[in-house]
Design a protein around this motif. Structure first.
Motif, short mmCIF file in Angstrom:
data_model
loop_
_atom_site.label_atom_id
_atom_site.label_comp_id
_atom_site.label_asym_id
_atom_site.label_seq_id
_atom_site.Cartn_x
_atom_site.Cartn_y
_atom_site.Cartn_z
N LYS A 42 0.83 -1.22 0.00
CA LYS A 42 0.00 0.00 0.00
C LYS A 42 0.86 1.26 0.00
O LYS A 42 0.67 2.16 -0.82
N SER A 43 1.78 1.34 0.96
CA SER A 43 2.61 2.55 1.07
C SER A 43 3.46 2.72 -0.17
O SER A 43 3.63 3.84 -0.67
N THR A 44 3.99 1.63 -0.68
CA THR A 44 4.83 1.71 -1.88
C THR A 44 4.02 2.32 -3.03
O THR A 44 4.50 3.22 -3.72
N PHE A 157 -2.97 10.08 1.91
CA PHE A 157 -2.85 9.80 3.35
C PHE A 157 -2.26 8.41 3.54
O PHE A 157 -2.79 7.44 2.99
N ASP A 158 -1.20 8.29 4.35
CA ASP A 158 -0.66 6.97 4.67
C ASP A 158 -0.87 6.67 6.15
O ASP A 158 -0.14 7.17 6.99
N GLU A 159 -1.86 5.86 6.45
CA GLU A 159 -2.19 5.45 7.82
C GLU A 159 -2.15 6.62 8.79
O GLU A 159 -1.46 6.56 9.81
N PRO A 160 -2.88 7.70 8.52
CA PRO A 160 -2.72 8.91 9.33
C PRO A 160 -3.25 8.77 10.75
O PRO A 160 -2.93 9.60 11.59
MG LIG Z 1 2.55 1.11 4.92
#
Ligand SMILES: [Mg+2]
Ligand SMILES: Nc1ncnc2c1ncn2[C@@H]1O[C@H](COP(=O)(O)OP(=O)(O)O)[C@@H](O)[C@H]1O
Length: 351
Positions: A42-44, A157-160
């Motif tokens: 996901k983050s990638t 948004f990354d896991e905010p």
């Molecule tokens: Mg991640």
């Protein structure tokens, strides 16, 4: 605002492939959530949209521009990270103004945008404070304020909310949703939490091991999971997924650990190995039901979760009304025929 098109995007770190030709279309103004277990990519993927990772294959388009080779600053996006990444030696106001100042924006415009963000996020009382003088939720709001002042085409948004306690997480998720309803900025939001995905998204992308398992509106995924992974991942408490064998000699049923579970018309063959899926809230107490013995009762006040055994099998039922159940009691439970999910045991695909 802008639409985003992720088309056959692949990523490899050295020889390790972590994304395999992933495609997602995000409409202008849509709120799309990428959800999946930790490590699924996901983050990638989000960082590739932001320009923080190179693209190994495929194209990413923001608005009408392919951005594969554009640096982050030229993409007109704003990203909010899990750890907020605020400048500790700048005040709330300075944190929010910084990116605009770097771009030599007219000071009057900077002041106006910061004021507007502070109004939207209720940050006016804290403008002169430093990050260490704020609660976690307030810091999270400053990080969002910093994104808002830039007036980007896309929010990432990354896991905010991962660093907030449970109660604040629920509150902030409503705030972010409300913010999106107001600003209508195209948003890509990453989380491992399926409840966050369900409650916030217009469209959910379920990922696993660098691949997309299913894309759809929250209730589409809930009502018609395409495979066993999505069936088990979406919904809380999780769906009962019971291994069995289809019996079509007389009235169709699935033999699960020697007990015949009812099912309507379906595409499986007689004798086929299947997985029978039924959500805990779709088991009803009924005289013609399957007998099962209660092992554990978990009352939460608004509902009661009951763990049961039948033969070698186990299942969970959820009741919204109150019952005086005790471990050792036997219930007869009937799955709601219109709420049964059937999967091929080998491929895991919905039948
Ligand atoms: Mg991640
Ligand atoms: N810079 C990197 N170098 C090597 N492997 C990486 C790097 N960044 C991420 N990975 C690997 O890529 C996979 C996906 O990671 P990530 O996108 O962070 O997953 P998620 O955000 O879904 O938890 C993981 O297996 C991770 O170990």
């Amino acid at each position: 605002m802008a639409q985003v098109a992720i088309s056959k995007v692949a990523k490899a770190f050295g020889t390790v492939k972590v994304l395999h030709e992933v495609s997602v279309d995000i409409a202008d103004g849509q709120f799309v959530v990428l959800v999946g277990p930790s490590g699924c990519g996901k983050s990638t993927l989000l960082r590739m949209v932001a320009g923080l990772e190179t693209v190994s294959g495929g194209t990413i388009t923001i608005g009408d521009r392919v951005v594969n080779h554009l640096p982050p600053a030229k993409r007109d996006i704003a990203m909010v990270f899990q750890n907020y990444a605020l400048y500790p030696h700048k005040t709330v106001e300075q944190n929010m103004a910084f990116a605009l100042k770097l771009r030599k924006t007219d000071p009057a415009v900077v002041a106006e945008r910061v004021k507007r963000a502070a109004d939207i996020l209720d940050l006016n009382p804290y403008l002169k404070r430093y990050p260490r003088q704020l609660s976690g939720g307030q810091r999270q709001r400053v990080a969002m304020g910093r994104a808002i002042v830039r007036n980007p085409q896309v929010f990432l948004f990354d896991e905010p909310l991962s660093n907030l306690d449970a109660k604040l997480r629920v509150q902030m998720r409503t705030e972010i949703k409300e913010l999106h309803q107001r600003l209508k900025t195209t948003t890509i939001y990453v989380t491992h939490d399926q409840i966050e995905a369900m409650t916030m998204a217009d469209k959910i992308v379920v990922m696993r091991d660098g691949r997309i398992e299913q894309v759809g509106a929250p209730l589409e995924l809930f009502d018609r999971p395409a495979n066993l992974f999505v069936a088990g991942f979406i919904g809380s408490p999780s769906m009962n997924l019971l291994k069995g064998v289809m019996r079509k000699g007389g009235k169709p049923g699935v033999d699960i650990a020697g007990t015949l579970f009812p099912i309507g018309d379906n595409a499986a063959q007689d004798g086929q190995a299947v997985v029978y899926g039924v959500r805990p809230e779709h088991l009803e107490i009924h005289p013609d039901g399957v007998p099962a013995k209660i092992s554990v009762v978990e009352p939460t006040g608004s509902e009661t979760l009951v763990f049961l055994r039948f033969g070698d099998g186990e299942m969970v039922a959820l009741f919204r009304e109150r019952h005086d159940f005790k471990p050792g009691d036997t219930l007869t439970l009937k799955p709601r025929l219109d709420q049964i999910h059937l999967f091929d045991a080998e491929t895991g695909q919905r039948l």
